[in-house]
Motif scaffolding. Structure first.
Motif, PDB file in Angstrom:
ATOM      1  N   TRP A  35       0.886  -0.406  -0.019  1.00  0.00           N
ATOM      2  CA  TRP A  35      -0.033  -0.011   0.005  1.00  0.00           C
ATOM      3  C   TRP A  35       0.900   1.201  -0.177  1.00  0.00           C
ATOM      4  O   TRP A  35       0.075   1.957  -0.486  1.00  0.00           O
ATOM      5  N   LEU A  36       2.099   1.742   0.041  1.00  0.00           N
ATOM      6  CA  LEU A  36       2.578   2.517   0.894  1.00  0.00           C
ATOM      7  C   LEU A  36       4.417   2.536  -0.618  1.00  0.00           C
ATOM      8  O   LEU A  36       4.546   1.774  -0.611  1.00  0.00           O
ATOM      9  N   PRO A  37       3.552   3.563  -1.170  1.00  0.00           N
ATOM     10  CA  PRO A  37       4.308   3.682  -2.368  1.00  0.00           C
ATOM     11  C   PRO A  37       5.567   3.311  -1.914  1.00  0.00           C
ATOM     12  O   PRO A  37       5.933   4.726  -1.467  1.00  0.00           O
ATOM     13  N   TRP A  38       7.217   3.002  -2.895  1.00  0.00           N
ATOM     14  CA  TRP A  38       8.363   3.451  -2.678  1.00  0.00           C
ATOM     15  C   TRP A  38       8.417   5.250  -2.770  1.00  0.00           C
ATOM     16  O   TRP A  38       9.108   5.176  -2.253  1.00  0.00           O
ATOM     17  N   ALA A  39       8.639   5.659  -3.705  1.00  0.00           N
ATOM     18  CA  ALA A  39       8.294   7.336  -4.151  1.00  0.00           C
ATOM     19  C   ALA A  39       8.051   7.717  -2.745  1.00  0.00           C
ATOM     20  O   ALA A  39       9.313   9.141  -2.653  1.00  0.00           O
ATOM     21  N   VAL A  40       7.020   7.301  -2.627  1.00  0.00           N
ATOM     22  CA  VAL A  40       6.628   8.623  -1.273  1.00  0.00           C
ATOM     23  C   VAL A  40       8.120   7.923  -0.024  1.00  0.00           C
ATOM     24  O   VAL A  40       8.246   8.740   1.094  1.00  0.00           O
ATOM     25  N   VAL A  41       7.755   6.926   0.151  1.00  0.00           N
ATOM     26  CA  VAL A  41       9.141   6.412   0.933  1.00  0.00           C
ATOM     27  C   VAL A  41      10.579   7.173   0.161  1.00  0.00           C
ATOM     28  O   VAL A  41      11.131   8.144   1.561  1.00  0.00           O
ATOM     29  N   ALA A  42      10.764   6.992  -0.255  1.00  0.00           N
ATOM     30  CA  ALA A  42      11.809   7.819  -1.020  1.00  0.00           C
ATOM     31  C   ALA A  42      12.119   9.597  -0.888  1.00  0.00           C
ATOM     32  O   ALA A  42      12.990  10.027  -0.539  1.00  0.00           O
ATOM     33  N   CYS A  43      11.240  10.046  -0.726  1.00  0.00           N
ATOM     34  CA  CYS A  43      10.634  11.550  -0.161  1.00  0.00           C
ATOM     35  C   CYS A  43      10.426  11.511   0.690  1.00  0.00           C
ATOM     36  O   CYS A  43      10.912  13.007   0.692  1.00  0.00           O
ATOM     37  N   LEU A  44      10.230  11.142   0.947  1.00  0.00           N
ATOM     38  CA  LEU A  44       9.973  11.152   2.860  1.00  0.00           C
ATOM     39  C   LEU A  44      11.371  11.292   3.426  1.00  0.00           C
ATOM     40  O   LEU A  44      12.443  11.836   4.347  1.00  0.00           O
TER      41      LEU A  44
ATOM     42  N   ALA B 209      14.484  12.122   1.386  1.00  0.00           N
ATOM     43  CA  ALA B 209      15.293  12.750   0.832  1.00  0.00           C
ATOM     44  C   ALA B 209      14.956  14.187   1.598  1.00  0.00           C
ATOM     45  O   ALA B 209      15.384  14.808   2.182  1.00  0.00           O
ATOM     46  N   GLY B 210      13.417  14.201   2.337  1.00  0.00           N
ATOM     47  CA  GLY B 210      13.047  15.631   2.891  1.00  0.00           C
ATOM     48  C   GLY B 210      13.514  15.470   3.929  1.00  0.00           C
ATOM     49  O   GLY B 210      13.688  16.406   4.875  1.00  0.00           O
ATOM     50  N   ALA B 211      14.036  14.844   4.683  1.00  0.00           N
ATOM     51  CA  ALA B 211      14.343  14.565   6.387  1.00  0.00           C
ATOM     52  C   ALA B 211      15.999  14.450   6.026  1.00  0.00           C
ATOM     53  O   ALA B 211      16.143  15.347   6.989  1.00  0.00           O
ATOM     54  N   LEU B 212      16.419  14.344   4.906  1.00  0.00           N
ATOM     55  CA  LEU B 212      17.934  14.497   4.781  1.00  0.00           C
ATOM     56  C   LEU B 212      17.696  15.802   4.700  1.00  0.00           C
ATOM     57  O   LEU B 212      18.706  16.651   5.389  1.00  0.00           O
ATOM     58  N   ALA B 213      17.082  16.648   3.632  1.00  0.00           N
ATOM     59  CA  ALA B 213      17.244  18.361   3.566  1.00  0.00           C
ATOM     60  C   ALA B 213      17.308  19.092   5.000  1.00  0.00           C
ATOM     61  O   ALA B 213      17.388  19.444   5.382  1.00  0.00           O
ATOM     62  N   VAL B 214      16.257  18.590   5.929  1.00  0.00           N
ATOM     63  CA  VAL B 214      15.597  18.753   6.757  1.00  0.00           C
ATOM     64  C   VAL B 214      16.917  19.355   7.643  1.00  0.00           C
ATOM     65  O   VAL B 214      17.870  20.420   8.356  1.00  0.00           O
ATOM     66  N   LEU B 215      17.701  18.171   8.044  1.00  0.00           N
ATOM     67  CA  LEU B 215      18.562  17.399   9.164  1.00  0.00           C
ATOM     68  C   LEU B 215      19.727  18.467   8.737  1.00  0.00           C
ATOM     69  O   LEU B 215      21.168  18.152   9.293  1.00  0.00           O
ATOM     70  N   LEU B 216      20.216  18.221   7.094  1.00  0.00           N
ATOM     71  CA  LEU B 216      20.924  18.999   6.652  1.00  0.00           C
ATOM     72  C   LEU B 216      21.111  20.717   6.388  1.00  0.00           C
ATOM     73  O   LEU B 216      22.203  21.231   7.266  1.00  0.00           O
ATOM     74  N   MET B 217      20.219  20.749   6.920  1.00  0.00           N
ATOM     75  CA  MET B 217      19.912  22.522   6.525  1.00  0.00           C
ATOM     76  C   MET B 217      19.908  22.799   8.667  1.00  0.00           C
ATOM     77  O   MET B 217      20.436  23.916   8.816  1.00  0.00           O
ATOM     78  N   ARG B 218      20.065  21.870   9.788  1.00  0.00           N
ATOM     79  CA  ARG B 218      19.830  21.924  10.506  1.00  0.00           C
ATOM     80  C   ARG B 218      21.300  22.050  10.996  1.00  0.00           C
ATOM     81  O   ARG B 218      21.829  21.925  12.562  1.00  0.00           O
ATOM     82  N   SER B 219      22.381  21.035  10.530  1.00  0.00           N
ATOM     83  CA  SER B 219      23.120  21.256  10.405  1.00  0.00           C
ATOM     84  C   SER B 219      24.252  21.888  10.691  1.00  0.00           C
ATOM     85  O   SER B 219      24.008  23.362  10.126  1.00  0.00           O
ATOM     86  N   ASP B 220      25.728  21.815  10.911  1.00  0.00           N
ATOM     87  CA  ASP B 220      26.474  23.407  10.614  1.00  0.00           C
ATOM     88  C   ASP B 220      26.307  24.058   8.985  1.00  0.00           C
ATOM     89  O   ASP B 220      26.142  24.804   8.795  1.00  0.00           O
ATOM     90  N   PHE B 221      26.859  22.913   8.334  1.00  0.00           N
ATOM     91  CA  PHE B 221      26.737  22.797   6.788  1.00  0.00           C
ATOM     92  C   PHE B 221      25.776  23.571   6.827  1.00  0.00           C
ATOM     93  O   PHE B 221      26.085  24.968   5.867  1.00  0.00           O
TER      94      PHE B 221
END
Lengths: 336, 404
Positions: free
Chosen positions: A172-181, A183-195
Motif C-alpha cells: 500500500w505504501l508507494p516506494w516513491a513516498v518513502v524516497a520522498c520522506l 530525502a525530505g528528512a535528510l534535507a531538514v537534518l542537513l539544514m539544521r547542521s552546521d553545514f
C-alpha cells in the motif's frame, strides 16, 4: 491593551516560526481544501498516496534546488539531468538487460553528483555565473542525449528498476513516498547542521561568511553536488513512474525553481526554509491536479499557474516587509 | 534590512522566472508531425467543434480510405490513391552526371521524424544515380528553414528540392520562390501553394481519427465512458484527428467522459488517466490522437488495479510490444513513416520527365490484432515506428537502432 500586545506577540511568533514560507502553507491548505471539494474521494488513502507519489520527484528536485538557491546560485540543469538519467538507464539496460537495479541506480546517483560537481567547480573556480554554467550543462546534456540515442533510446526499463517509481511497499505504501520522506528528512537534518547554517550564511553575504571563516566555495560546490544527486534520484522516480521517454525531464528545472520561489525562498540566497520549498512543490502538484480535475486544460493551465506563482510570491514579499517595519517601530527605534 | 532592499531582492525572482519560462518554452518539443505555428486558436474545452473541421475534406478522406491504391502491392510508399497525373517533361534532366537531390527538413525533433529521416537516407542509398544528397536541418525554426530553402534553391548544383515544411503559412512564400528556380517536392506537411510539382502525403488526420473512434464504437458497450487524450490544442493535423473522432462518438451511444491534453508527456498522461479512473469510477475506452504516450495510459490502468479497456495507440514499438504482451484490445492507426521514401522516388521520376500525381496520396495502413505480428519486430528500440517500410533497406535494423 495587554491582551492585544499578547495576541500581537503570539501572531508575530507564529508568523516568524513559519518564516517567509507562510504564504505557501496557506496556499497549500487552500489547494488541498479545493481538491477535497472538487473530488470527494481525493483523501481516500490510496488516492492521496498516489498524489504524493506523483509529487515525489518534484519535491526531491525542489529540495535540491533549495540548497543551491539558498547559497545564492541557480541550477537550471536538473531537468536535463533527469532526462539524461532516464535515457542512460534505458540505454544501459538495452546493452545489459540483466544489470542489477541497485547498481544502475547507484551509477545514476554518482553521475548526477558528477554533473553537480562540474557545475559547482566551474561556477566557483572559473567564476562563471551559475545561471550560465547550468544553462550550458543543460544544453550539453540535452545535446549529448540526442546525439547518443538519435532521439530513440534503446531498451526498456525492467520492472525491478521501475519499482521505486511505480511499486509499493507492503502492498500500500508507494516506494516513491518513502524516497520522498527520506530525502525530505535528510534535507531538514542537513539544514539544521552546521553545514546548513554556513550555506545560508554564504547566500546571505558571501563576504561576511568568508571573513568569519566559512569556505564559501566548498559550501557552494557541495550544494551543487547535492542538487545533482537529487536530480538523479528524481530521474529514477520519473523513469520508474512513466517509463522511457526522450523528454522525461522536460520543464522540470522551471517547475523546481517555481516551487522554491513559491516556498518564499529568496532568490539571491540567505533566506527561506527547505520545508517551505518542498511545500511549494506539493502546492504546484496540487495545483496541476486541481486544474486537471476542474477540466481547465491546455493553454489556460500555464496562465493560471503563472498568476498563482506571481500572487503567492507577491503576497509573501508584501507581508514580510510590513512585518519588518512593525518590528522596527516596536523596538523603539533601536537598530536591529 | 529595510523595505527597499527587500523590494530590490524581489526583482531577481521575477527575472529568473521569466527566463525560466523562456527556457522551458525553447526546450520543449513540437508535438509529433505538426505545424507548431497553427496554434492561434485554442478552444479551451477541447471538445468543442473545431474550426479546423472541413466537411468536404473529411468526406474525401473517408472515401480515400475505402479506395484500393494503385501501384505495387507490398510497397505502399510507391502506391497512390486516385492519382491525377501531371506532366513533368519540362523538368527532365539533360546531360550526364549524377543527380544532386537537396532536402530542406523542418527538423528531427521527435522520434517519428528521426525514423523518417533514416528511412529517407536509406532510400537515397538505393539509387546509384543520386550522386549527392544535401540535407539542411531547420531545427524546427521557420526563419532558418526560409534561409535554408533560399540557399538550396539558389544553389546551381541542386537538381530538385524536397521540402518538409515546419509550418504551413510562414513557409509558403519561400516555397513559391523556390518553385521558380527548380522542381520542388513538398511532403508530410503542406504549404498554401500548389506550385510544387507534387505534394506527397498519406490520407490524413480525419482518416486517422475515424479509424480509432470507429474501433471503440465497435468494441465498447453502449453508454461506455470514453477518455479522449490529445497532445495539445490548435495543431491542424491533430485537430482533424479529433474532429473526425468527435463526429463518430456523437453518432454513437458512447459517452465521452473527458477530453484532456497531455502535452505528449508520459508522466502527465499517467496522472490524467489515474484521475479519470477514480473520478468516473471506470473508463471503458481510451481514444488517443497519437500513440506516443499510449503505454503510460495502459500502465495507469494497471497501477489502479483495473483491467485495461479497449485503447487506441500508434505504430510505436513500445505500444505494439505492450499490446502483444498484455493481450490488449487495441488498434493502431498510423501516420506512416514510409512516406519519407516517396519524395526521393518522386524526385527521380520528375527528373526523368515521367508523370507524377499532382497530389501523391499514400495509403495509411492500420495495425490491427490480425496483422500485429507482421509489424512487431523484436529488438527494435521502444520509440521506433513500425510503419517505416524500411525492413528491406540497406542498414536495417542497426541504422534504426535495432539489433540483428
Amino acid at each position: 491593551m495587554t491582551t492585544a500586545t499578547a495576541t500581537g506577540a503570539t501572531y508575530q511568533r507564529v508568523v516568524r516560526s513559519l518564516g517567509t514560507g507562510a504564504p505557501v502553507y496557506a496556499l497549500l491548505a487552500v489547494l488541498l481544501v479545493l481538491l477535497a471539494v472538487t473530488d470527494i474521494g481525493f483523501y481516500e488513502p490510496d488516492r492521496f498516496l498516489a498524489f504524493v507519489k506523483r509529487a515525489a520527484p518534484l519535491v526531491i528536485l525542489a529540495a535540491g534546488q533549495y540548497l543551491v538557491i539558498v547559497c545564492g546560485e541557480f541550477d537550471l540543469s536538473v531537468g536535463a539531468i533527469v532526462t539524461a538519467g532516464v535515457v542512460a538507464a534505458a540505454e544501459v539496460y538495452g546493452s545489459f538487460p540483466g544489470a542489477p537495479w541497485l547498481l544502475i541506480t547507484a551509477g545514476l546517483l554518482l553521475a548526477g553528483a558528477l554533473a553537480g560537481l562540474l557545475n559547482g567547480l566551474i561556477t566557483t573556480w572559473l567564476r562563471v555565473p551559475s545561471f550560465i554554467t547550468t544553462l550550458g550543462m543543460m544544453l550539453i546534456l540535452e545535446g549529448a542525449v540526442f546525439y547518443w540515442t538519435g532521439g530513440s533510446p534503446h531498451g526498456q526499463l525492467p520492472q525491478d528498476f521501475r519499482q521505486l517509481g511505480r511499486g509499493t511497499a507492503l502492498g500500500w505504501l508507494p516506494w516513491a513516498v518513502v524516497a520522498c520522506l527520506a530525502a525530505g528528512a535528510l534535507a531538514v537534518l542537513l539544514m539544521r547542521s552546521d553545514f546548513g547554517r554556513t550555506l545560508v550564511a554564504t547566500g546571505d553575504s558571501e563576504r561576511t561568511a568568508a571573513l568569519s571563516g566559512v569556505r564559501v566555495h566548498r559550501a557552494r560546490v557541495i550544494a551543487f553536488v547535492l542538487s545533482g544527486v537529487a536530480a538523479a534520484l528524481a530521474a529514477v522516480l520519473v523513469g520508474g513512474f512513466s517509463g522511457v521517454s526522450a523528454q522525461a525531464g522536460r520543464g522540470y528545472e522551471f517547475e523546481a525553481i517555481t516551487a522554491v520561489v513559491l516556498g518564499g525562498v529568496v532568490l539571491g540566497g540567505g533566506r527561506g526554509s527547505v520545508v517551505a520549498a518542498m511545500a511549494g512543490a506539493f502546492s504546484l502538484q496540487a495545483l496541476f491536479t486541481l486544474l486537471n480535475l476542474r477540466g481547465v486544460s491546455g493553454a489556460l493551465e500555464s496562465t493560471v499557474q503563472g498568476v498563482i506563482v506571481i500572487a503567492a510570491v507577491g503576497i509573501g514579499a508584501a507581508d514580510w516587509s510590513r512585518l519588518r517595519r512593525r518590528r522596527t517601530h516596536s523596538s523603539g527605534g533601536t537598530p536591529t | 534590512m529595510n523595505p527597499r532592499t527587500v523590494r530590490r531582492r524581489m526583482l531577481a525572482p521575477a527575472a529568473v522566472l521569466l527566463s525560466g519560462a523562456l527556457l522551458a518554452a525553447c526546450s520543449s518539443d513540437t508535438p509529433l508531425d505538426a505545424p507548431a505555428a497553427a496554434s492561434g486558436s485554442t478552444d479551451t474545452d477541447g471538445d468543442k467543434p473545431s474550426e479546423f473541421f472541413e466537411r468536404s475534406e473529411y468526406k474525401r478522406q473517408m472515401a480515400l480510405a475505402r479506395e484500393t491504391p494503385r501501384g505495387p502491392a507490398g510497397k505502399p510508399w510507391e502506391q497512390m490513391l486516385e492519382p491525377q497525373m501531371t506532366s513533368t517533361a519540362q523538368y527532365e534532366k539533360k546531360g550526364s552526371g549524377g543527380v544532386h537531390l537537396c532536402f530542406s527538413n523542418a527538423g528531427v525533433f521527435n522520434p517519428w521524424r528521426q525514423v523518417g529521416l533514416k528511412t529517407m537516407k536509406a532510400e537515397v542509398k538505393l539509387h546509384e544515380n543520386i550522386s549527392d544528397f544535401t540535407v539542411l536541418d531547420a531545427q524546427g525554426k521557420d526563419d532558418k528553414q526560409i534561409s535554408d530553402i533560399q540557399e538550396l534553391a539558389g544553389n546551381k548544383d541542386c537538381d530538385a528540392l524536397i521540402v518538409s515544411p515546419n509550418t504551413t503559412a510562414t513557409l509558403t512564400p519561400a516555397v513559391k520562390e523556390a518553385c521558380g528556380k527548380l522542381p520542388v517536392i513538398v511532403f508530410d506537411r503542406g504549404v498554401e501553394t500548389d506550385c510544387a510539382v507534387t505534394f506527397v502525403n498519406p490520407i490524413g488526420g480525419y482518416g486517422y481519427g475515424a479509424v480509432a473512434a470507429d474501433f471503440l464504437v465497435d468494441e465498447v458497450e453502449p453508454k461506455g465512458k470514453i477518455l479522449a487524450l490529445r497532445i495539445s490544442p490548435g495543431v491542424d493535423v491533430l485537430e482533424t484527428r479529433w474532429s473526425a473522432a468527435k463526429l463518430a462518438f456523437d453518432r454513437s451511444r458512447l459517452d465521452v467522459a473527458d477530453v484532456k491534453f497531455t502535452d505528449g508527456d508520459p508522466a502527465k498522461t499517467k496522472s490524467i488517466v489515474a484521475d479519470a479512473i477514480s473520478r468516473h469510477g471506470s473508463i471503458d475506452g481510451v481514444w488517443m490522437d497519437s500513440g506516443a504516450t499510449a503505454v503510460a495510459a495502459v500502465e495507469a490502468f494497471e497501477d489502479a488495479g483495473v483491467d485495461v479497456p479497449p485503447i487506441t495507440g500508434e505504430d510505436q514499438q513500445d505500444f505494439l510490444e505492450a499490446w502483444k504482451e498484455k493481450k490488449l484490445t487495441a488498434i493502431a492507426p498510423t501516420y506512416p513513416t514510409f512516406q519519407w521514401r516517396t519524395p526521393v522516388i518522386a524526385a527521380l521520376r520528375v527528373l526523368d520527365g515521367k508523370p507524377v500525381p499532382k497530389e501523391w496520396k499514400l495509403p495509411q495502413p492500420t495495425v490491427t490484432q490480425a496483422n500485429l505480428d507482421e509489424y512487431l519486430r523484436d529488438d527494435m528500440p521502444p520509440l521506433h515506428y513500425a510503419m517505416c517500410g524500411c525492413r528491406k533497406l540497406p542498414g536495417y535494423p542497426e541504422d534504426w537502432g535495432g539489433k540483428k
